[in-house]
Motif scaffolding. Structure first.
Motif, PDB file in Angstrom:
ATOM      1  N   THR A 283       0.810  -1.213   0.000  1.00 13.22           N
ATOM      2  CA  THR A 283       0.023  -0.039   0.144  1.00 13.22           C
ATOM      3  C   THR A 283       0.997   1.272  -0.038  1.00 13.22           C
ATOM      4  O   THR A 283       0.582   2.232  -0.651  1.00 13.22           O
ATOM      5  N   GLY A 284       2.013   1.215   0.735  1.00 15.37           N
ATOM      6  CA  GLY A 284       2.989   2.389   0.549  1.00 15.37           C
ATOM      7  C   GLY A 284       3.636   2.592  -0.787  1.00 15.37           C
ATOM      8  O   GLY A 284       3.582   3.650  -1.109  1.00 15.37           O
ATOM      9  N   ALA A 285       3.772   1.645  -1.422  1.00 14.44           N
ATOM     10  CA  ALA A 285       4.339   1.630  -2.937  1.00 14.44           C
ATOM     11  C   ALA A 285       3.370   2.313  -3.644  1.00 14.44           C
ATOM     12  O   ALA A 285       3.553   2.905  -4.574  1.00 14.44           O
ATOM     13  N   VAL A 286       1.940   1.820  -3.610  1.00 18.12           N
ATOM     14  CA  VAL A 286       0.954   2.195  -4.482  1.00 18.12           C
ATOM     15  C   VAL A 286       0.866   3.903  -4.101  1.00 18.12           C
ATOM     16  O   VAL A 286       0.519   4.472  -5.069  1.00 18.12           O
ATOM     17  N   SER A 287       0.801   4.219  -2.954  1.00 20.92           N
ATOM     18  CA  SER A 287       0.814   5.401  -2.605  1.00 20.92           C
ATOM     19  C   SER A 287       1.772   6.595  -3.010  1.00 20.92           C
ATOM     20  O   SER A 287       1.506   7.600  -3.686  1.00 20.92           O
ATOM     21  N   VAL A 288       3.040   5.867  -3.076  1.00 18.96           N
ATOM     22  CA  VAL A 288       4.233   6.783  -3.563  1.00 18.96           C
ATOM     23  C   VAL A 288       3.806   6.628  -5.276  1.00 18.96           C
ATOM     24  O   VAL A 288       4.443   7.933  -5.786  1.00 18.96           O
ATOM     25  N   LEU A 306       9.172  11.906 -15.931  1.00 21.93           N
ATOM     26  CA  LEU A 306       8.032  10.657 -16.039  1.00 21.93           C
ATOM     27  C   LEU A 306       6.851  10.866 -17.009  1.00 21.93           C
ATOM     28  O   LEU A 306       6.399  12.067 -16.910  1.00 21.93           O
ATOM     29  N   ARG A 307       6.710   9.778 -17.810  1.00 25.20           N
ATOM     30  CA  ARG A 307       5.365   9.903 -18.483  1.00 25.20           C
ATOM     31  C   ARG A 307       4.713   8.632 -18.555  1.00 25.20           C
ATOM     32  O   ARG A 307       5.297   7.486 -18.265  1.00 25.20           O
ATOM     33  N   PHE A 308       3.303   8.523 -18.622  1.00 20.60           N
ATOM     34  CA  PHE A 308       2.461   7.506 -18.203  1.00 20.60           C
ATOM     35  C   PHE A 308       2.034   6.788 -19.636  1.00 20.60           C
ATOM     36  O   PHE A 308       1.471   7.576 -20.541  1.00 20.60           O
ATOM     37  N   PRO A 309       1.493   5.602 -19.590  1.00 17.96           N
ATOM     38  CA  PRO A 309       1.941   4.395 -18.568  1.00 17.96           C
ATOM     39  C   PRO A 309       3.411   4.622 -18.131  1.00 17.96           C
ATOM     40  O   PRO A 309       4.279   4.536 -19.077  1.00 17.96           O
ATOM     41  N   ALA A 310       3.800   4.103 -16.802  1.00 20.87           N
ATOM     42  CA  ALA A 310       5.221   4.328 -16.357  1.00 20.87           C
ATOM     43  C   ALA A 310       5.523   3.068 -15.425  1.00 20.87           C
ATOM     44  O   ALA A 310       4.643   2.697 -14.737  1.00 20.87           O
ATOM     45  N   ARG A 324       3.632  -0.709 -11.820  1.00 19.03           N
ATOM     46  CA  ARG A 324       3.193  -0.239 -13.094  1.00 19.03           C
ATOM     47  C   ARG A 324       2.108   1.193 -12.693  1.00 19.03           C
ATOM     48  O   ARG A 324       1.079   0.708 -12.127  1.00 19.03           O
ATOM     49  N   VAL A 325       2.252   2.147 -13.231  1.00 17.41           N
ATOM     50  CA  VAL A 325       1.159   3.037 -13.166  1.00 17.41           C
ATOM     51  C   VAL A 325       0.492   3.493 -14.570  1.00 17.41           C
ATOM     52  O   VAL A 325       1.349   3.849 -15.521  1.00 17.41           O
ATOM     53  N   GLU A 326      -0.661   3.400 -14.576  1.00 16.75           N
ATOM     54  CA  GLU A 326      -1.398   3.709 -16.007  1.00 16.75           C
ATOM     55  C   GLU A 326      -2.585   4.639 -15.349  1.00 16.75           C
ATOM     56  O   GLU A 326      -3.103   4.905 -14.287  1.00 16.75           O
ATOM     57  N   LEU A 327      -2.731   5.579 -16.345  1.00 14.58           N
ATOM     58  CA  LEU A 327      -3.926   6.513 -16.042  1.00 14.58           C
ATOM     59  C   LEU A 327      -5.253   6.001 -16.829  1.00 14.58           C
ATOM     60  O   LEU A 327      -5.284   5.806 -17.929  1.00 14.58           O
ATOM     61  N   ASN A 328      -6.351   6.038 -16.000  1.00 15.57           N
ATOM     62  CA  ASN A 328      -7.398   5.691 -16.611  1.00 15.57           C
ATOM     63  C   ASN A 328      -8.369   6.693 -17.262  1.00 15.57           C
ATOM     64  O   ASN A 328      -8.975   7.340 -16.270  1.00 15.57           O
ATOM     65  N   GLU A 329      -8.297   6.883 -18.557  1.00 11.92           N
ATOM     66  CA  GLU A 329      -8.894   7.943 -19.272  1.00 11.92           C
ATOM     67  C   GLU A 329     -10.581   8.016 -19.081  1.00 11.92           C
ATOM     68  O   GLU A 329     -11.035   9.078 -18.919  1.00 11.92           O
ATOM     69  N   GLU A 330     -11.019   6.947 -18.938  1.00 13.72           N
ATOM     70  CA  GLU A 330     -12.516   6.514 -18.735  1.00 13.72           C
ATOM     71  C   GLU A 330     -12.795   7.293 -17.411  1.00 13.72           C
ATOM     72  O   GLU A 330     -13.977   7.376 -17.246  1.00 13.72           O
ATOM     73  N   ALA A 331     -11.712   7.193 -16.480  1.00 11.98           N
ATOM     74  CA  ALA A 331     -12.278   7.640 -15.030  1.00 11.98           C
ATOM     75  C   ALA A 331     -11.492   9.040 -15.069  1.00 11.98           C
ATOM     76  O   ALA A 331     -11.251   9.243 -13.588  1.00 11.98           O
ATOM     77  N   GLY A 332     -11.372   9.728 -16.008  1.00 18.38           N
ATOM     78  CA  GLY A 332     -10.865  11.165 -15.775  1.00 18.38           C
ATOM     79  C   GLY A 332      -9.336  10.994 -15.401  1.00 18.38           C
ATOM     80  O   GLY A 332      -8.969  12.105 -14.962  1.00 18.38           O
ATOM     81  N   GLY A 333      -8.834  10.124 -16.005  1.00 16.77           N
ATOM     82  CA  GLY A 333      -7.448  10.146 -15.765  1.00 16.77           C
ATOM     83  C   GLY A 333      -6.862   9.649 -14.426  1.00 16.77           C
ATOM     84  O   GLY A 333      -5.735   9.794 -13.908  1.00 16.77           O
TER      85      GLY A 333
END
Length: 357
Positions: A283-288, A306-310, A324-333
């Motif tokens: 959970t700490g890694a996710v928050s960072v 940094l550029r996403f997905p990353a 891995r971090v992705e931005l869900n565009e369907e949920a407003g990024g």
């Protein structure tokens, strides 16, 4: 008459933590009675938890309680309980992503979820935070397998991978990514970022404490002046995050970031909160990782290209953790974070507690 009561449980390792897993139906429904039972089972109030099954360490004094889902869109409920080692206290405020990585396997083996051929996706409702996390479990031929080739630092050997997708990893406790309304502020003369992702954290640069962020857990724990300063910082951060007086709570968790030494993205030291984690809480890694999506946060400022997905690699005291971090565009990024963990069923039987007269 037998003077002890038997409560079915399974000891499991989840990520870099371990503890007993219980079916919710096998424990009292009253939280006060349940917590008193867990304190006795774990043996809290003694540094070795000598009269219980706890491991005398915050990473091995954890409990998972699993049952049918109470929320639409989820398969099972998972309540995490952090049982204090030295004090007879149970905290159900935080989540634990490492223990979470064993919930799907436990649910399958207990018959709460049917295994699918190849991979079984278990949507876990974390009761502590109200969030849903999807666990993807290795089930070749429709059967659960613990053995595999995935390795995670902090755990010897290899095992089958468990992929955790934090689908709702924003505002675990406060409902907001930025509980204080800003990505960076000053507390006690120190620049911090107060982030509520999969767990509330207060992030600071190690250099502001005269540190590098690559120190060992033992070295940090032994620095009494630093630990006292960090606790003062945490208490004020909790107040600003709307968590109230957090002296008796494990939230928020302090996090130090520093320059990486071994090719990673950042060096990270996570506190539980009164000791440095020997690895890194999921959970700490996710928050960072979520903080990395905010250019004006301390993490975002440390990763300006940094550029996403990353794909990010966090160096911790016993190795590395990849996310891995992705931005869900369907949920407003909105950020979605993926973490690879492993788990194993260690022991099954019953916890014995004294029968009350």
């Amino acid at each position: 008459m037998d003077d002890q009561i038997r409560i079915p449980c399974v000891m499991m390792r989840g990520g870099t933590s371990k503890g007993p897993f219980f079916l919710r139906s096998d424990l009292p429904s009253d939280p006060e009675l349940r917590d008193a039972l867990l304190i006795e089972i774990m043996g809290s109030g003694h540094p070795l938890q000598i009269d219980g099954i706890g491991g005398g360490n915050s990473l091995s004094s954890k409990v998972a309680i699993v049952g049918p889902s109470s929320r639409e869109g989820a398969d099972v409920d998972y309540l995490f309980a952090q049982v204090n080692v030295l004090e007879r206290i149970v905290d159900t405020g935080p989540n634990c992503g490492n223990m979470l990585s064993a919930v799907g396997a436990f649910a399958i083996e207990q018959g709460l979820v049917a295994a699918q051929r190849g991979e079984t996706r278990v949507k876990v409702h974390n009761v502590n935070t109200g969030k849903i996390i999807e666990a993807r479990i290795h089930t070749p031929e429709g059967e659960l397998r613990y053995q595999g080739d995935a390795a995670i630092d902090g755990v010897p050997g290899t095992a089958a991978p468990v992929y955790l997708a934090f689908l709702e990893a924003i505002g675990a406790k406060t409902g907001r990514m930025l509980p204080s309304g800003t990505p960076q502020e000053i507390i006690n003369g120190i620049s911090v970022s107060l982030i509520d992702g999969a767990t509330p954290v207060v992030i600071a640069r190690a250099e502001t404490f005269g540190l590098t962020g690559s120190e060992s857990a033992l070295e940090l724990d032994g620095n009494a002046a630093f630990m006292a300063q960090l606790e003062d910082l945490r208490i004020e951060a909790g107040r600003r995050m709307g968590l109230g007086d957090v002296r008796a709570s494990v939230l928020p968790k302090p996090v130090l970031i520093g320059a990486p030494l071994n090719g990673g993205s950042l060096s990270v030291r996570y506190f539980t909160p009164h000791a440095c984690h020997t690895a890194l809480a999921t959970t700490g890694a996710v928050s960072v990782a979520i903080a990395a999506t905010l250019p004006d946060s301390l993490v975002g400022a440390a990763l300006p290209e940094l550029r996403f997905p990353a794909d990010l690699t966090f160096e911790h005291p016993t190795g590395r953790m990849d996310v891995r971090v992705e931005l869900n565009e369907e949920a407003g990024g909105q950020p979605v974070v993926f973490v690879t963990r492993t788990c194993r069923r260690l022991f099954e039987g019953a916890a014995l507690v004294r029968r009350k007269n």
